[in-house]
Design a protein around this motif. Sequence first.
Motif, PDB file in Angstrom:
ATOM      1  N   ARG A   2       0.852  -1.178   0.000  1.00 45.98           N
ATOM      2  CA  ARG A   2       0.000   0.000   0.000  1.00 45.98           C
ATOM      3  C   ARG A   2       0.890   1.231   0.000  1.00 45.98           C
ATOM      4  O   ARG A   2       1.645   1.456   0.936  1.00 45.98           O
ATOM      5  CB  ARG A   2      -0.904  -0.029   1.232  1.00 45.98           C
ATOM      6  N   LEU A   3       0.814   1.989  -1.086  1.00 45.76           N
ATOM      7  CA  LEU A   3       1.728   3.118  -1.153  1.00 45.76           C
ATOM      8  C   LEU A   3       1.105   4.382  -1.697  1.00 45.76           C
ATOM      9  O   LEU A   3       0.090   4.358  -2.389  1.00 45.76           O
ATOM     10  CB  LEU A   3       2.983   2.744  -1.937  1.00 45.76           C
ATOM     11  N   VAL A   4       1.762   5.490  -1.341  1.00 48.10           N
ATOM     12  CA  VAL A   4       1.391   6.821  -1.830  1.00 48.10           C
ATOM     13  C   VAL A   4       2.540   7.306  -2.697  1.00 48.10           C
ATOM     14  O   VAL A   4       3.711   7.132  -2.339  1.00 48.10           O
ATOM     15  CB  VAL A   4       1.177   7.797  -0.639  1.00 48.10           C
ATOM     16  N   LEU A   5       2.204   7.871  -3.849  1.00 48.13           N
ATOM     17  CA  LEU A   5       3.215   8.404  -4.749  1.00 48.13           C
ATOM     18  C   LEU A   5       3.090   9.926  -4.784  1.00 48.13           C
ATOM     19  O   LEU A   5       2.040  10.461  -5.125  1.00 48.13           O
ATOM     20  CB  LEU A   5       2.979   7.812  -6.142  1.00 48.13           C
ATOM     21  N   LEU A   6       4.176  10.605  -4.389  1.00 46.98           N
ATOM     22  CA  LEU A   6       4.187  12.074  -4.403  1.00 46.98           C
ATOM     23  C   LEU A   6       5.186  12.570  -5.429  1.00 46.98           C
ATOM     24  O   LEU A   6       6.253  11.989  -5.584  1.00 46.98           O
ATOM     25  CB  LEU A   6       4.615  12.635  -3.041  1.00 46.98           C
ATOM     26  N   GLY A   7       4.855  13.657  -6.101  1.00 42.26           N
ATOM     27  CA  GLY A   7       5.795  14.247  -7.049  1.00 42.26           C
ATOM     28  C   GLY A   7       5.187  15.494  -7.655  1.00 42.26           C
ATOM     29  O   GLY A   7       3.978  15.540  -7.906  1.00 42.26           O
ATOM     30  N   ALA A   8       6.016  16.495  -7.884  1.00 43.97           N
ATOM     31  CA  ALA A   8       5.544  17.764  -8.438  1.00 43.97           C
ATOM     32  C   ALA A   8       5.084  17.569  -9.885  1.00 43.97           C
ATOM     33  O   ALA A   8       5.424  16.561 -10.512  1.00 43.97           O
ATOM     34  CB  ALA A   8       6.675  18.788  -8.383  1.00 43.97           C
ATOM     35  N   PRO A   9       4.350  18.548 -10.429  1.00 48.94           N
ATOM     36  CA  PRO A   9       4.024  18.477 -11.855  1.00 48.94           C
ATOM     37  C   PRO A   9       5.317  18.360 -12.669  1.00 48.94           C
ATOM     38  O   PRO A   9       6.283  19.066 -12.381  1.00 48.94           O
ATOM     39  CB  PRO A   9       3.348  19.840 -12.135  1.00 48.94           C
ATOM     40  N   LEU A 113       9.032  11.465  -5.635  1.00 50.52           N
ATOM     41  CA  LEU A 113       9.887  11.610  -6.816  1.00 50.52           C
ATOM     42  C   LEU A 113      10.550  12.977  -6.768  1.00 50.52           C
ATOM     43  O   LEU A 113       9.900  14.006  -6.949  1.00 50.52           O
ATOM     44  CB  LEU A 113       9.063  11.462  -8.103  1.00 50.52           C
ATOM     45  N   LYS A 114      11.847  12.956  -6.494  1.00 47.39           N
ATOM     46  CA  LYS A 114      12.565  14.211  -6.266  1.00 47.39           C
ATOM     47  C   LYS A 114      13.229  14.711  -7.556  1.00 47.39           C
ATOM     48  O   LYS A 114      14.008  13.987  -8.177  1.00 47.39           O
ATOM     49  CB  LYS A 114      13.631  13.968  -5.195  1.00 47.39           C
ATOM     50  N   VAL A 115      12.869  15.929  -7.936  1.00 49.73           N
ATOM     51  CA  VAL A 115      13.462  16.546  -9.118  1.00 49.73           C
ATOM     52  C   VAL A 115      13.697  18.014  -8.789  1.00 49.73           C
ATOM     53  O   VAL A 115      12.824  18.661  -8.212  1.00 49.73           O
ATOM     54  CB  VAL A 115      12.508  16.453 -10.349  1.00 49.73           C
ATOM     55  N   GLU A 116      14.883  18.538  -9.125  1.00 47.68           N
ATOM     56  CA  GLU A 116      15.185  19.951  -8.889  1.00 47.68           C
ATOM     57  C   GLU A 116      14.158  20.831  -9.602  1.00 47.68           C
ATOM     58  O   GLU A 116      13.764  20.537 -10.731  1.00 47.68           O
ATOM     59  CB  GLU A 116      16.562  20.300  -9.479  1.00 47.68           C
ATOM     60  N   GLU A 117      13.785  21.916  -8.945  1.00 47.99           N
ATOM     61  CA  GLU A 117      12.759  22.772  -9.517  1.00 47.99           C
ATOM     62  C   GLU A 117      13.140  23.342 -10.898  1.00 47.99           C
ATOM     63  O   GLU A 117      12.308  23.395 -11.798  1.00 47.99           O
ATOM     64  CB  GLU A 117      12.475  23.905  -8.544  1.00 47.99           C
ATOM     65  N   ILE A 194      13.125   9.440  -4.020  1.00 47.38           N
ATOM     66  CA  ILE A 194      13.646   8.769  -5.202  1.00 47.38           C
ATOM     67  C   ILE A 194      14.197   9.847  -6.135  1.00 47.38           C
ATOM     68  O   ILE A 194      13.501  10.814  -6.451  1.00 47.38           O
ATOM     69  CB  ILE A 194      12.511   8.019  -5.948  1.00 47.38           C
ATOM     70  N   ASP A 195      15.429   9.655  -6.579  1.00 47.78           N
ATOM     71  CA  ASP A 195      16.027  10.584  -7.520  1.00 47.78           C
ATOM     72  C   ASP A 195      15.362  10.356  -8.884  1.00 47.78           C
ATOM     73  O   ASP A 195      15.511   9.292  -9.469  1.00 47.78           O
ATOM     74  CB  ASP A 195      17.530  10.273  -7.569  1.00 47.78           C
ATOM     75  N   ALA A 196      14.597  11.361  -9.361  1.00 45.34           N
ATOM     76  CA  ALA A 196      13.769  11.119 -10.552  1.00 45.34           C
ATOM     77  C   ALA A 196      14.158  11.982 -11.752  1.00 45.34           C
ATOM     78  O   ALA A 196      13.317  12.307 -12.583  1.00 45.34           O
ATOM     79  CB  ALA A 196      12.297  11.324 -10.192  1.00 45.34           C
ATOM     80  N   VAL A 197      15.446  12.333 -11.838  1.00 49.12           N
ATOM     81  CA  VAL A 197      15.856  13.175 -12.979  1.00 49.12           C
ATOM     82  C   VAL A 197      16.265  12.337 -14.190  1.00 49.12           C
ATOM     83  O   VAL A 197      16.402  12.858 -15.284  1.00 49.12           O
ATOM     84  CB  VAL A 197      17.034  14.123 -12.643  1.00 49.12           C
ATOM     85  N   PHE A 204      12.438   3.954 -12.221  1.00 48.37           N
ATOM     86  CA  PHE A 204      11.659   2.800 -11.754  1.00 48.37           C
ATOM     87  C   PHE A 204      12.552   1.793 -11.028  1.00 48.37           C
ATOM     88  O   PHE A 204      12.132   1.195 -10.033  1.00 48.37           O
ATOM     89  CB  PHE A 204      10.918   2.142 -12.928  1.00 48.37           C
ATOM     90  N   LYS A 205      13.785   1.632 -11.517  1.00 49.13           N
ATOM     91  CA  LYS A 205      14.722   0.722 -10.831  1.00 49.13           C
ATOM     92  C   LYS A 205      14.975   1.208  -9.412  1.00 49.13           C
ATOM     93  O   LYS A 205      15.013   0.423  -8.469  1.00 49.13           O
ATOM     94  CB  LYS A 205      16.044   0.642 -11.597  1.00 49.13           C
ATOM     95  N   GLU A 206      15.157   2.532  -9.267  1.00 49.76           N
ATOM     96  CA  GLU A 206      15.375   3.096  -7.921  1.00 49.76           C
ATOM     97  C   GLU A 206      14.185   2.837  -7.007  1.00 49.76           C
ATOM     98  O   GLU A 206      14.346   2.585  -5.814  1.00 49.76           O
ATOM     99  CB  GLU A 206      15.594   4.606  -8.023  1.00 49.76           C
ATOM    100  N   ILE A 207      13.001   2.918  -7.604  1.00 49.48           N
ATOM    101  CA  ILE A 207      11.789   2.669  -6.811  1.00 49.48           C
ATOM    102  C   ILE A 207      11.780   1.215  -6.333  1.00 49.48           C
ATOM    103  O   ILE A 207      11.512   0.941  -5.169  1.00 49.48           O
ATOM    104  CB  ILE A 207      10.520   2.962  -7.651  1.00 49.48           C
ATOM    105  N   GLN A 208      12.146   0.313  -7.235  1.00 47.37           N
ATOM    106  CA  GLN A 208      12.164  -1.109  -6.855  1.00 47.37           C
ATOM    107  C   GLN A 208      13.159  -1.383  -5.733  1.00 47.37           C
ATOM    108  O   GLN A 208      12.893  -2.169  -4.835  1.00 47.37           O
ATOM    109  CB  GLN A 208      12.453  -1.979  -8.077  1.00 47.37           C
TER     110      GLN A 208
END
Length: 213
Positions: A2-9, A113-117, A194-197, A204-208
Amino acid sequence: MRLVLLGAPGSGKGTQAELLKAQYGCAHISTGDILRRNLKDKTELGVRAGVFMNKGELVPDGLVVEMVEKRLREDDAANSFLMDGFPRTLPQAEALESMLKELDRPLDVVLFLKVEEEFLVRRLTNRRTCRSCGKIWNALLMATGTKACPECGGELHQRDDDMESVIRNRLDVYREQTEPLMSWYEKKGLLRSIDAVNSPEKTFKEIQVALGR
Ligand SMILES: [Zn+2]
């Protein structure tokens, strides 16, 4: 799971949600989808939400929470789900916690999902939409000055939503709403950044890895 996924537009949240759903078969609970479905089926909740939307107002927290709660009680969400677009605020997160407590199904993890602004701004301001087929392209990946859709030849344009000032404003709103939420989840030991850049596959590998699978 059971998970929540957060990430900016622009963080690639939609793509990762699809990958997670395909890999683990968890029910994808997206507030956008739930809202559209309730509006289309003219449910009692949909009719109530429609009143706000017709006035151009946001659907209030309480109503969104009710819709999510109803969705969580459907069979496919019994053991495994992925929340996308919810919770967006601290009161919503608290409401989610109490409804999951009642169902005796606590959250396992919250992925951010972390991405620099600046990266998000660059990614989003370079989006071009085809007027004919609606497909979205990245101007950075096309030859300079391309004006036609590579797929159908339709005219490419930049939507008002993708103008820099609009994007910065959306990111500001997102940050203000989400930061308290993230520190709240961090204190509970549920947050994984998660580094998402990178490419969607690499992310996805990082998420796993973060999920320990
Ligand atoms: Zn096109």
